[in-house]
Design an enzyme around this catalytic site. Structure first.
Site, PDB file in Angstrom:
ATOM      1  N   GLU A  24      -3.548  -0.190 -20.423  1.00 23.80           N
ATOM      2  CA  GLU A  24      -3.342   0.288 -19.052  1.00 23.80           C
ATOM      3  C   GLU A  24      -2.304   1.409 -19.000  1.00 23.80           C
ATOM      4  O   GLU A  24      -2.331   2.243 -18.093  1.00 23.80           O
ATOM      5  CB  GLU A  24      -2.888  -0.858 -18.149  1.00 23.80           C
ATOM      6  CG  GLU A  24      -3.984  -1.864 -17.857  1.00 23.80           C
ATOM      7  CD  GLU A  24      -3.516  -2.963 -16.939  1.00 23.80           C
ATOM      8  OE1 GLU A  24      -4.070  -3.074 -15.830  1.00 23.80           O
ATOM      9  OE2 GLU A  24      -2.578  -3.712 -17.320  1.00 23.80           O
ATOM     10  N   TYR A  56       2.139  12.443   9.350  1.00 27.63           N
ATOM     11  CA  TYR A  56       1.426  11.581   8.405  1.00 27.63           C
ATOM     12  C   TYR A  56       0.909  12.341   7.196  1.00 27.63           C
ATOM     13  O   TYR A  56       0.749  11.769   6.135  1.00 27.63           O
ATOM     14  CB  TYR A  56       0.310  10.768   9.081  1.00 27.63           C
ATOM     15  CG  TYR A  56      -0.579  11.551  10.008  1.00 27.63           C
ATOM     16  CD1 TYR A  56      -1.608  12.338   9.533  1.00 27.63           C
ATOM     17  CD2 TYR A  56      -0.382  11.478  11.378  1.00 27.63           C
ATOM     18  CE1 TYR A  56      -2.415  13.051  10.394  1.00 27.63           C
ATOM     19  CE2 TYR A  56      -1.190  12.193  12.252  1.00 27.63           C
ATOM     20  CZ  TYR A  56      -2.207  12.978  11.750  1.00 27.63           C
ATOM     21  OH  TYR A  56      -3.013  13.685  12.601  1.00 27.63           O
ATOM     22  N   ILE A  75       2.513  -3.779  -9.491  1.00 29.53           N
ATOM     23  CA  ILE A  75       2.294  -3.238  -8.151  1.00 29.53           C
ATOM     24  C   ILE A  75       3.434  -3.631  -7.215  1.00 29.53           C
ATOM     25  O   ILE A  75       3.713  -2.922  -6.255  1.00 29.53           O
ATOM     26  CB  ILE A  75       0.923  -3.628  -7.568  1.00 29.53           C
ATOM     27  CG1 ILE A  75       0.767  -5.125  -7.459  1.00 29.53           C
ATOM     28  CG2 ILE A  75      -0.204  -3.002  -8.357  1.00 29.53           C
ATOM     29  CD1 ILE A  75      -0.472  -5.549  -6.690  1.00 29.53           C
ATOM     30  N   GLU A  76       4.085  -4.747  -7.498  1.00 29.56           N
ATOM     31  CA  GLU A  76       5.228  -5.154  -6.683  1.00 29.56           C
ATOM     32  C   GLU A  76       6.303  -4.067  -6.698  1.00 29.56           C
ATOM     33  O   GLU A  76       6.884  -3.725  -5.670  1.00 29.56           O
ATOM     34  CB  GLU A  76       5.809  -6.483  -7.184  1.00 29.56           C
ATOM     35  CG  GLU A  76       4.917  -7.677  -6.939  1.00 29.56           C
ATOM     36  CD  GLU A  76       3.860  -7.934  -8.019  1.00 29.56           C
ATOM     37  OE1 GLU A  76       3.239  -9.006  -7.991  1.00 29.56           O
ATOM     38  OE2 GLU A  76       3.649  -7.057  -8.893  1.00 29.56           O
ATOM     39  N   LYS A 101      -5.024  -2.897  -5.801  1.00 27.62           N
ATOM     40  CA  LYS A 101      -5.455  -2.405  -7.110  1.00 27.62           C
ATOM     41  C   LYS A 101      -6.902  -2.865  -7.282  1.00 27.62           C
ATOM     42  O   LYS A 101      -7.167  -4.018  -7.618  1.00 27.62           O
ATOM     43  CB  LYS A 101      -4.549  -2.962  -8.216  1.00 27.62           C
ATOM     44  CG  LYS A 101      -4.843  -2.396  -9.591  1.00 27.62           C
ATOM     45  CD  LYS A 101      -3.851  -2.949 -10.618  1.00 27.62           C
ATOM     46  CE  LYS A 101      -4.170  -2.438 -12.009  1.00 27.62           C
ATOM     47  NZ  LYS A 101      -3.319  -3.070 -13.033  1.00 27.62           N
TER      48      LYS A 101
END
Length: 120
Positions: A24, A56, A75-76, A101
Site C-alpha cells: 500500500e 468551498y 485513515i484516522e 476508503k
C-alpha cells in the site's frame, strides 16, 4: 432568532499513499471526503458578497493538496489532521468529516471513519 449553517463538500476524491501494508505504501489509493463546516453565512446572505463566504473551492483544494502530498498509515490520522488543518487555516469552529476508503474490504463498498470536532 439564530440559526446554524453548514457549508458542505460531498465526495471530494483524493489519491494518496495510505495503508499499513508494504504494497500500500507503493501505490496511490482513493480516499473520499464528506465535510460539513459550521459557518456564519448571514453576512454573505445579506450582502451577496463573496468575501463573507467560506470558499468551498479553496477548502477543497486545500484538502487535496494536504492529503495528496503526504503518506499515511491510517485513515484516522488523515481525518484528524485534516480537521486540525481546516480549523487552523480557515478558522472553522465546528467540523464533521466522514472519510471513506473504498474497496479496502472486499465485501464492503467502503470503510472509514466519522469525526466531529468543535473548537473554542
Amino acid at each position: 432568532m439564530s440559526s446554524q449553517e453548514y457549508i458542505f463538500i460531498e465526495e471530494l476524491t483524493a489519491f494518496t499513499q495510505i495503508g499499513v501494508y508494504d504494497w500500500e505504501q507503493k501505490i496511490k489509493q482513493k480516499l473520499i471526503f464528506d465535510v460539513e463546516m459550521a459557518w456564519d453565512s448571514e453576512q454573505a446572505a445579506k450582502t451577496d458578497d463573496v468575501q463573507f463566504c467560506l470558499n468551498y473551492a479553496e477548502v477543497s483544494e486545500f484538502i487535496l493538496n494536504y492529503v495528496e502530498k503526504r503518506a499515511f498509515l491510517l485513515i484516522e490520522r488523515v481525518a484528524y489532521e485534516v480537521i486540525e488543518q481546516l480549523h487552523q487555516h480557515f478558522q472553522i469552529k465546528h467540523i464533521r468529516l466522514k472519510l471513506r476508503k473504498p474497496d479496502a474490504v472486499a465485501q464492503a463498498k467502503s470503510v472509514g471513519i466519522v469525526v466531529e470536532k468543535s473548537f473554542q
